[in-house]
Design a protein around this motif. Structure first.
Motif, PDB file in Angstrom:
ATOM      1  N   ASP A  26       0.957  -1.266   0.002  1.00  0.00           N
ATOM      2  CA  ASP A  26       0.152   0.008  -0.017  1.00  0.00           C
ATOM      3  C   ASP A  26       0.873   1.194  -0.019  1.00  0.00           C
ATOM      4  O   ASP A  26       1.760   1.269   0.719  1.00  0.00           O
ATOM      5  CB  ASP A  26      -0.940   0.119   1.330  1.00  0.00           C
ATOM      6  N   ALA A  28       0.107   5.304   0.667  1.00  0.00           N
ATOM      7  CA  ALA A  28      -0.747   5.992   1.430  1.00  0.00           C
ATOM      8  C   ALA A  28      -0.110   7.570   1.769  1.00  0.00           C
ATOM      9  O   ALA A  28       0.944   7.510   1.920  1.00  0.00           O
ATOM     10  CB  ALA A  28      -1.356   5.303   2.472  1.00  0.00           C
ATOM     11  N   PRO A  29      -1.049   8.287   1.696  1.00  0.00           N
ATOM     12  CA  PRO A  29      -0.559   9.703   1.861  1.00  0.00           C
ATOM     13  C   PRO A  29      -0.425   9.970   3.537  1.00  0.00           C
ATOM     14  O   PRO A  29      -0.910   9.520   4.272  1.00  0.00           O
ATOM     15  CB  PRO A  29      -1.847  10.686   1.737  1.00  0.00           C
ATOM     16  N   GLU A  35       3.559   7.148   2.700  1.00  0.00           N
ATOM     17  CA  GLU A  35       3.749   5.982   3.949  1.00  0.00           C
ATOM     18  C   GLU A  35       3.720   4.437   2.692  1.00  0.00           C
ATOM     19  O   GLU A  35       2.846   4.562   1.907  1.00  0.00           O
ATOM     20  CB  GLU A  35       3.213   5.815   4.866  1.00  0.00           C
ATOM     21  N   ARG A  66     -13.607  -7.480   2.863  1.00  0.00           N
ATOM     22  CA  ARG A  66     -12.085  -7.452   2.572  1.00  0.00           C
ATOM     23  C   ARG A  66     -11.326  -6.716   3.943  1.00  0.00           C
ATOM     24  O   ARG A  66     -11.867  -5.615   4.320  1.00  0.00           O
ATOM     25  CB  ARG A  66     -11.884  -6.584   1.458  1.00  0.00           C
ATOM     26  N   PHE A  77      -6.035  -2.202   9.114  1.00  0.00           N
ATOM     27  CA  PHE A  77      -5.997  -0.684   8.686  1.00  0.00           C
ATOM     28  C   PHE A  77      -6.567  -0.375   7.476  1.00  0.00           C
ATOM     29  O   PHE A  77      -6.683   0.638   6.937  1.00  0.00           O
ATOM     30  CB  PHE A  77      -4.566  -0.173   8.521  1.00  0.00           C
ATOM     31  N   HIS A  78      -7.395  -1.235   6.859  1.00  0.00           N
ATOM     32  CA  HIS A  78      -8.465  -1.238   5.839  1.00  0.00           C
ATOM     33  C   HIS A  78      -9.441  -2.323   5.853  1.00  0.00           C
ATOM     34  O   HIS A  78      -9.058  -3.392   5.874  1.00  0.00           O
ATOM     35  CB  HIS A  78      -7.580  -1.289   4.463  1.00  0.00           C
ATOM     36  N   ILE A  99     -16.069   2.324   2.244  1.00  0.00           N
ATOM     37  CA  ILE A  99     -15.107   2.176   3.260  1.00  0.00           C
ATOM     38  C   ILE A  99     -15.527   3.060   4.456  1.00  0.00           C
ATOM     39  O   ILE A  99     -16.222   4.129   4.230  1.00  0.00           O
ATOM     40  CB  ILE A  99     -13.517   2.547   2.866  1.00  0.00           C
ATOM     41  N   ARG A 101     -14.266   5.513   6.185  1.00  0.00           N
ATOM     42  CA  ARG A 101     -13.941   6.782   6.135  1.00  0.00           C
ATOM     43  C   ARG A 101     -14.949   7.715   5.693  1.00  0.00           C
ATOM     44  O   ARG A 101     -14.678   8.710   5.456  1.00  0.00           O
ATOM     45  CB  ARG A 101     -12.688   7.035   5.137  1.00  0.00           C
ATOM     46  N   MET A 142     -14.593  14.677   3.684  1.00  0.00           N
ATOM     47  CA  MET A 142     -13.624  14.230   2.865  1.00  0.00           C
ATOM     48  C   MET A 142     -13.629  15.052   1.804  1.00  0.00           C
ATOM     49  O   MET A 142     -12.548  15.093   1.214  1.00  0.00           O
ATOM     50  CB  MET A 142     -13.948  12.781   2.508  1.00  0.00           C
ATOM     51  N   THR A 148     -11.764  12.127  -2.529  1.00  0.00           N
ATOM     52  CA  THR A 148     -11.433  10.921  -3.448  1.00  0.00           C
ATOM     53  C   THR A 148     -11.800  11.412  -5.159  1.00  0.00           C
ATOM     54  O   THR A 148     -12.935  11.595  -5.309  1.00  0.00           O
ATOM     55  CB  THR A 148     -12.030   9.574  -3.133  1.00  0.00           C
ATOM     56  N   LEU A 170      -6.244  10.930  -4.873  1.00  0.00           N
ATOM     57  CA  LEU A 170      -6.684  11.625  -3.931  1.00  0.00           C
ATOM     58  C   LEU A 170      -6.269  13.306  -4.269  1.00  0.00           C
ATOM     59  O   LEU A 170      -5.247  13.586  -4.682  1.00  0.00           O
ATOM     60  CB  LEU A 170      -6.167  11.091  -2.567  1.00  0.00           C
ATOM     61  N   ILE A 172      -5.368  15.554  -1.156  1.00  0.00           N
ATOM     62  CA  ILE A 172      -5.250  15.620   0.177  1.00  0.00           C
ATOM     63  C   ILE A 172      -3.907  16.385   0.474  1.00  0.00           C
ATOM     64  O   ILE A 172      -2.841  16.373  -0.207  1.00  0.00           O
ATOM     65  CB  ILE A 172      -5.107  14.249   0.746  1.00  0.00           C
ATOM     66  N   HIS A 179      -2.739   7.133  -4.630  1.00  0.00           N
ATOM     67  CA  HIS A 179      -2.793   6.081  -3.457  1.00  0.00           C
ATOM     68  C   HIS A 179      -3.061   4.751  -3.956  1.00  0.00           C
ATOM     69  O   HIS A 179      -4.208   4.480  -4.821  1.00  0.00           O
ATOM     70  CB  HIS A 179      -3.991   6.448  -2.659  1.00  0.00           C
ATOM     71  N   ASP A 181      -2.707   0.261  -4.387  1.00  0.00           N
ATOM     72  CA  ASP A 181      -2.888  -1.084  -3.743  1.00  0.00           C
ATOM     73  C   ASP A 181      -2.516  -2.071  -4.549  1.00  0.00           C
ATOM     74  O   ASP A 181      -3.114  -2.053  -5.642  1.00  0.00           O
ATOM     75  CB  ASP A 181      -4.165  -1.060  -2.727  1.00  0.00           C
TER      76      ASP A 181
HETATM   77  C1  HEM Z   1      -5.777  -2.313   0.249  1.00  0.00           C
HETATM   78  C2  HEM Z   1      -6.401  -1.064   0.266  1.00  0.00           C
HETATM   79  C3  HEM Z   1      -6.055   0.096   0.963  1.00  0.00           C
HETATM   80  C4  HEM Z   1      -5.199   0.216   2.078  1.00  0.00           C
HETATM   81  C5  HEM Z   1      -4.326  -0.535   2.853  1.00  0.00           C
HETATM   82  C6  HEM Z   1      -5.302   1.798   2.335  1.00  0.00           C
HETATM   83  C7  HEM Z   1      -4.750   2.195   3.614  1.00  0.00           C
HETATM   84  C8  HEM Z   1      -4.595   3.824   3.656  1.00  0.00           C
HETATM   85  C9  HEM Z   1      -3.763   4.237   4.594  1.00  0.00           C
HETATM   86  C10 HEM Z   1      -2.598   3.746   5.619  1.00  0.00           C
HETATM   87  C11 HEM Z   1      -3.837   5.752   4.632  1.00  0.00           C
HETATM   88  C12 HEM Z   1      -3.421   6.820   5.412  1.00  0.00           C
HETATM   89  C13 HEM Z   1      -4.007   6.977   6.562  1.00  0.00           C
HETATM   90  C14 HEM Z   1      -3.529   7.846   7.612  1.00  0.00           C
HETATM   91  O1  HEM Z   1      -2.822   8.487   7.262  1.00  0.00           O
HETATM   92  O2  HEM Z   1      -4.221   8.320   8.505  1.00  0.00           O
HETATM   93  C15 HEM Z   1      -5.095   5.880   3.693  1.00  0.00           C
HETATM   94  C16 HEM Z   1      -5.711   7.066   3.300  1.00  0.00           C
HETATM   95  C17 HEM Z   1      -6.829   7.113   2.374  1.00  0.00           C
HETATM   96  N1  HEM Z   1      -7.413   5.988   1.565  1.00  0.00           N
HETATM   97 FE1  HEM Z   1      -6.903   4.149   1.631  1.00  0.00          FE
HETATM   98  N2  HEM Z   1      -6.434   2.263   1.685  1.00  0.00           N
HETATM   99  C18 HEM Z   1      -6.542   1.280   0.717  1.00  0.00           C
HETATM  100  C19 HEM Z   1      -7.679   1.721  -0.445  1.00  0.00           C
HETATM  101  C20 HEM Z   1      -8.480   2.562  -0.348  1.00  0.00           C
HETATM  102  C21 HEM Z   1      -9.664   2.842  -1.375  1.00  0.00           C
HETATM  103  C22 HEM Z   1      -9.961   1.671  -2.174  1.00  0.00           C
HETATM  104  C23 HEM Z   1     -10.099   4.040  -1.116  1.00  0.00           C
HETATM  105  C24 HEM Z   1     -11.237   4.641  -1.810  1.00  0.00           C
HETATM  106  C25 HEM Z   1     -11.706   4.218  -2.733  1.00  0.00           C
HETATM  107  C26 HEM Z   1      -9.290   4.664  -0.204  1.00  0.00           C
HETATM  108  C27 HEM Z   1      -9.405   5.670   0.372  1.00  0.00           C
HETATM  109  C28 HEM Z   1      -8.604   6.637   1.243  1.00  0.00           C
HETATM  110  C29 HEM Z   1      -8.535   8.002   1.611  1.00  0.00           C
HETATM  111  C30 HEM Z   1      -9.685   8.880   0.947  1.00  0.00           C
HETATM  112  C31 HEM Z   1      -7.576   8.303   2.311  1.00  0.00           C
HETATM  113  C32 HEM Z   1      -7.249   9.709   3.118  1.00  0.00           C
HETATM  114  C33 HEM Z   1      -7.590   9.805   4.521  1.00  0.00           C
HETATM  115  C34 HEM Z   1      -6.484  10.386   5.191  1.00  0.00           C
HETATM  116  O3  HEM Z   1      -5.352   9.829   5.116  1.00  0.00           O
HETATM  117  O4  HEM Z   1      -6.624  11.087   5.981  1.00  0.00           O
HETATM  118  N3  HEM Z   1      -8.494   3.916   0.251  1.00  0.00           N
HETATM  119  N4  HEM Z   1      -5.385   4.668   3.207  1.00  0.00           N
END
Ligand code: HEM
Length: 189
Positions: A26, A28-29, A35, A66, A77-78, A99, A101, A142, A148, A170, A172, A179, A181
């Motif tokens: 993954d 991620a932001p 990260e 999932r 974490f997801h 999800i 969020r 969001m 997103t 994203l 952000i 972002h 995976d």
């Molecule tokens: C295996 C799949 C996924 C994993 C493991 C994952 C994991 C993460 C992680 C670690 C963050 C950072 C969170 C933080 O810093 O607090 C994040 C942020 C985010 N993810 Fe994912 N994500 C996945 C899939 C998705 C999908 C499919 C979507 C939407 C369609 C999504 C939407 C978001 C959004 C909107 C954020 C920003 C929120 C934030 O960081 O404050 N993610 N995700």
């Protein structure tokens, strides 16, 4: 004895089962950068039968859950759930994704028979905030802070393996973030 018609799951049949994989990565932001999280996950996909919309459209349906855990600390974490739906008459595949969020989407694509043959499956689905057919719904928070913009999923099922790549675009921390995976899962017996 009356016969119950068998449900035609078409491409969805290849998805049904319990899938596990530990090769996930993954991206991620973070406010100060990016990260990278190696992960493992279980995707449980179950038959959901079929239904009719507007006395006209027949959809066959599978439901999925999932659960994704970080390798570093085994923490979940997801967590994602939704349906894959197939409209046999028009050969359209749809994926609803939720999800916790407060983000949900409906992705879709037209298939051809080349997308599913001999129990194998491959497809690419898209959703986007500018897409009039396949959209994204998200909370006011969001929208303002972690928008997103689009979602793309490429998925292949072949020889008892399910591989996917997905990209969630994203906006952000004041910048565009890709972002992503990716994982490879094995069908559990
Ligand atoms: C295996 C799949 C996924 C994993 C493991 C994952 C994991 C993460 C992680 C670690 C963050 C950072 C969170 C933080 O810093 O607090 C994040 C942020 C985010 N993810 Fe994912 N994500 C996945 C899939 C998705 C999908 C499919 C979507 C939407 C369609 C999504 C939407 C978001 C959004 C909107 C954020 C920003 C929120 C934030 O960081 O404050 N993610 N995700």
């Amino acid at each position: 004895m009356s016969e119950i018609a068998e449900i035609n799951y078409g491409p969805l049949k290849a998805l049904v089962g319990v899938w596990q994989g530990d090769k996930g990565m993954d991206i991620a932001p973070e406010s100060d950068g990016t990260e990278e999280n190696p992960y493992y996950e279980t995707i449980t996909i179950t038959e959901g039968g079929d239904l009719t919309n507007g006395e006209e459209q027949v959809l066959s349906v599978v439901h999925y859950r999932r659960i994704v855990s970080r390798k570093s600390d085994d923490g979940v974490f997801h967590d994602e759930t939704g349906y894959y739906m197939w409209d046999a008459e028009n050969n359209v595949l749809m994926h609803s994704l939720n999800i916790p969020r407060a983000v949900s989407l409906l992705a879709g694509a037209a298939l051809t028979t080349e997308n599913y043959q001999n129990g194998n499956l491959n497809f690419e689905l898209n959703a986007g905030i500018e897409n009039k057919d396949w959209g994204i719904v998200q909370s006011p928070f969001m929208k303002a802070k972690a928008l997103t913009k689009s979602y793309n999923q490429k998925l292949v099922v072949e020889n008892g393996k399910l591989k996917y790549e997905e990209t969630t675009m994203l906006n952000i921390y004041g910048r565009e973030f890709e972002h992503t995976d990716i994982n490879e899962l094995v069908l559990q017996k």
